[in-house]
Design a protein around this motif. Sequence first.
Motif: not given
Length: 164
Positions: A10, A19, A21, A69, A91, A93
């Motif tokens: 993300r 990004p 991970s 997130i 992040l 989402d």
Amino acid sequence: MTDPVSEFSRPNVAAGPNPFSLSALPDNVAFVALFFQRDHYCTNCRSQVQDLADRIEEFHERDTEVVSIVPESVDHVEEWQSRYDLPYPLLADPDASVGDAYDQPVRFGILGALSDFFGRMPAVVIVDRRGDEPVIAATHRGRSTFDRPDINELIAELDELRSA
């Protein structure tokens, strides 16, 4: 509890890889505390990310990366970062697929399914990366917008996991 972990990638608007991970984290990160926020407008979420920032060193001392997130667009998440200057990954989402993969609860039936504002509840998932494969070591699923674990409780839980 040792459920398998769903890998994801993300956009990250704060510290860390972009990004983001789980597999991109350095090997010395033993745990990842995933904080699934409700939405961009949630005042409890905004308080929580600031409280986590204030205590980030306590998590790092426990070889733990904190990750928030938010089920929103990159633009909305960037607003949080510009306001709060978070020292850990934040992040976006936008399709809530990571929240769904980690079973972030949604309430209020069809109304909750149509709008994160009405239905998505906060959640915290602690991932243990010390074994051959990462596993979910602990979870807290909120039943209301106020139902969040205390940071002291999370620190104590990490201490227990580390000593196990």
